[in-house]
Enzyme design. Structure first.
Site, PDB file in Angstrom:
ATOM      1  N   HIS A 173      41.823  52.740  55.849  1.00 52.86           N
ATOM      2  CA  HIS A 173      41.178  52.492  57.105  1.00 52.86           C
ATOM      3  C   HIS A 173      39.310  51.202  55.286  1.00 52.86           C
ATOM      4  O   HIS A 173      38.288  51.272  55.513  1.00 52.86           O
ATOM      5  CB  HIS A 173      39.970  53.173  56.832  1.00 52.86           C
ATOM      6  CG  HIS A 173      40.939  53.908  58.713  1.00 52.86           C
ATOM      7  ND1 HIS A 173      40.836  53.580  59.217  1.00 52.86           N
ATOM      8  CD2 HIS A 173      41.535  55.103  58.012  1.00 52.86           C
ATOM      9  CE1 HIS A 173      41.624  54.375  60.026  1.00 52.86           C
ATOM     10  NE2 HIS A 173      41.401  55.114  59.005  1.00 52.86           N
ATOM     11  N   SER A 294      30.904  27.071  40.761  1.00 58.35           N
ATOM     12  CA  SER A 294      29.865  27.145  41.794  1.00 58.35           C
ATOM     13  C   SER A 294      29.069  26.103  41.733  1.00 58.35           C
ATOM     14  O   SER A 294      28.540  25.919  39.478  1.00 58.35           O
ATOM     15  CB  SER A 294      28.956  28.608  42.328  1.00 58.35           C
ATOM     16  OG  SER A 294      27.654  27.551  42.948  1.00 58.35           O
ATOM     17  N   LYS A 300      29.886  32.474  38.537  1.00 55.08           N
ATOM     18  CA  LYS A 300      30.642  32.359  40.021  1.00 55.08           C
ATOM     19  C   LYS A 300      31.934  32.384  39.564  1.00 55.08           C
ATOM     20  O   LYS A 300      32.402  30.979  39.225  1.00 55.08           O
ATOM     21  CB  LYS A 300      30.224  31.505  40.818  1.00 55.08           C
ATOM     22  CG  LYS A 300      28.718  31.896  41.865  1.00 55.08           C
ATOM     23  CD  LYS A 300      28.960  33.786  42.556  1.00 55.08           C
ATOM     24  CE  LYS A 300      30.288  33.627  43.928  1.00 55.08           C
ATOM     25  NZ  LYS A 300      29.349  32.914  44.561  1.00 55.08           N
ATOM     26  N   GLU A 307      41.842  32.355  49.076  1.00 55.54           N
ATOM     27  CA  GLU A 307      40.513  32.499  50.823  1.00 55.54           C
ATOM     28  C   GLU A 307      41.848  31.158  51.017  1.00 55.54           C
ATOM     29  O   GLU A 307      41.433  31.111  52.700  1.00 55.54           O
ATOM     30  CB  GLU A 307      39.532  32.196  49.919  1.00 55.54           C
ATOM     31  CG  GLU A 307      38.471  32.971  49.059  1.00 55.54           C
ATOM     32  CD  GLU A 307      37.153  32.976  49.352  1.00 55.54           C
ATOM     33  OE1 GLU A 307      36.743  31.696  49.557  1.00 55.54           O
ATOM     34  OE2 GLU A 307      36.563  33.677  48.746  1.00 55.54           O
TER      35      GLU A 307
END
Length: 475
Positions: A173, A294, A300, A307
């Site tokens: 979980h 970024s 970043k 992804e």
């Protein structure tokens, strides 16, 4: 007064000329919209190598049965080989008015060798021809994907061996559950990808039959040798039913199903890389070669490769659903709807291979922060199950009662803001007086991990055994 209804743009316009492949039945050219919707050469040109391979085998069979002379066979074979060289070198002009790869090649063959080119289509149809081409493509792709998955497994095994004893929190979980090792975690994906490979190998068995010779749907009256063609093309046998041969694409669906499951597995690993490389986790760092920055935030480091693997899963699964919906309502035998079978297969194959390459690269060069993983494994009371197990083994307490007692001790430690291993003995004895100092031997993460020595468990000794076994099975 009546007026002529205005037609949509292009709907009533005729294309440049009558397709010569249709023979004498058609006097008018197709409407422009019909020509565009009917043509598949923009995408089925990808099957050119398979189409030529099938045609060469078909020609050799025709000659063996006396349907072609040796001179005609030599002429046709020479012409096809020349076309193969033209396409490979980029010198071939694909013509949309000839609709598909089959007719483009046949037309060019006629330009090379004249009227004898028309004999090549004896005893076959575009229906069994395209069924063969796509089957050959899927067979090649299946073998290629298996090799790529093997490379990914090999990369995972190297990293799993490196981190067979690197302790990290295990989750259920997405909550801290029990301590495990990073090696054990990575080995879970070795097993997933192993099952993906087994699905591909199962598919190869069902792919191992040749549809050529089924013709349009009913077979042919020519004395052909389908066994010979099957053997020439590397199949063990021909398909058993001519209608089934041309009207089903379950082999393509099975390929896309395997692709979808494998993509889902890669997506899960990609998601973990996204989580693990984020600041709250800090378990790993992806290299510059699989990260991006970024345009506005200088600090970043985005795990874009992971992804994108995660994102492309929807695209690959969508290809499976697309073809499934195309096929679901089709009566026997061939229907033009089935022209829509190729683009989903081609696109999913390309994206699947790209994801496998990216995932293998990320696995090979991520850097693990083992100190950070170990620190977090010690939090979240991850050894509470070990405490309950100790109560069962040492105090002979029923597990359900031990579970309750351990939960009370966890509650006490949380209230004091301390780890289980740092909770004073007297605090535990207030809850269960029989607890002794020996309990501290099971409350550390090292002891917890080492104790999970059942087959398939996370104990480093078992992880190393699993790695050795996996290398024998998969590599």
């Amino acid at each position: 007064m009546t007026t002529k209804k205005k037609q949509p743009s292009g709907a009533g316009q005729k294309s440049k000329g009558v397709n010569p492949m249709w023979g004498g039945q058609f006097d008018a050219a197709p409407a422009e919209a019909m020509a565009k919707i009917n043509a598949s050469i923009a995408f089925d040109r990808k099957l050119w190598a398979q189409d030529i391979e099938g045609s060469l085998a078909h020609a050799r069979m025709l000659a063996s049965k006396g349907i072609l002379s040796s001179t005609e066979l030599n002429s046709i074979s020479g012409g096809l080989k020349k076309i193969r060289e033209e396409i490979a070198s980029g010198d071939f002009r694909f013509r949309e008015e000839l609709e598909d790869i089959h007719m483009n090649i046949e037309s060019r063959l006629a330009e090379h060798i004249g009227e004898v080119a028309g004999k090549l289509h004896t005893a076959r149809s575009r229906n069994d021809q395209v069924a063969l081409d796509l089957r050959l493509f899927v067979r090649d792709a299946t073998r290629g994907m298996d090799k790529s998955l093997q490379k990914l497994q090999a990369a995972l095994l190297v990293r799993a061996e490196e981190h067979a004893g690197s302790i990290m929190p295990g989750f259920t979980h997405l909550q801290t559950a029990q301590p495990v090792t990073l090696g054990h975690h990575l080995m879970a994906y070795v097993e997933m990808f192993g099952r993906d490979r087994s699905r591909l190998n199962d598919l190869l068995g069902r792919l191992d039959e040749c549809p050529l010779g089924a013709a349009a749907l009913a077979g042919t009256s020519f004395p052909i040798d389908r066994q010979m063609v099957a053997k020439e093309l590397g199949f063990s046998h021909p398909t058993a039913n001519s209608m089934d041969s041309v009207s089903d694409r379950d082999f393509a669906l099975e390929f896309l199903g395997a692709a979808s499951i494998c993509a889902m597995h890669m997506s899960r690993l990609g998601e973990e890389f996204v989580l693990w490389s984020s600041a709250p986790f800090g378990f790993i760092r992806l290299s510059d070669t699989f990260s991006s920055g970024s345009s506005i935030m200088p600090q970043k480091r985005n795990p874009d490769a992971a992804e994108l693997v995660r994102g492309k899963t929807g695209r690959i699964s969508g290809a499976f659903i697309s073809l499934l919906m195309t096929m679901k309502g089709l009566p026997l035998a061939y229907n033009k709807d089935m022209q829509e079978d190729k683009e989903p297969v081609f696109d999913a194959c390309e994206q699947w291979q790209l994801c496998l390459s990216a995932m293998t690269g990320m696995v090979e060069d991520f850097a693990a922060d083992t100190r950070r993983m170990r620190a977090l494994a010690q939090q979240g009371y991850s050894t509470a199950t070990d405490l309950a197990d100790w109560l069962v083994c040492t105090l002979k307490m029923p597990f359900r009662k031990a579970h309750h007692v351990a939960a009370q001790i966890v509650k006490e430690a949380a209230a004091k803001g301390t780890l289980l291993a740092d909770l004073p003995l007297e605090k535990m004895q207030r809850i269960e007086p029989r607890i002794t100092r020996d309990v501290y031997k099971v409350l550390g993460v090292d002891e917890s991990v080492a104790s999970r020595a059942s087959f398939g468990g996370t104990a480093p000794v078992r992880v190393k055994e699993a790695i050795r076994a996996a290398r024998k099975r998969y590599l």
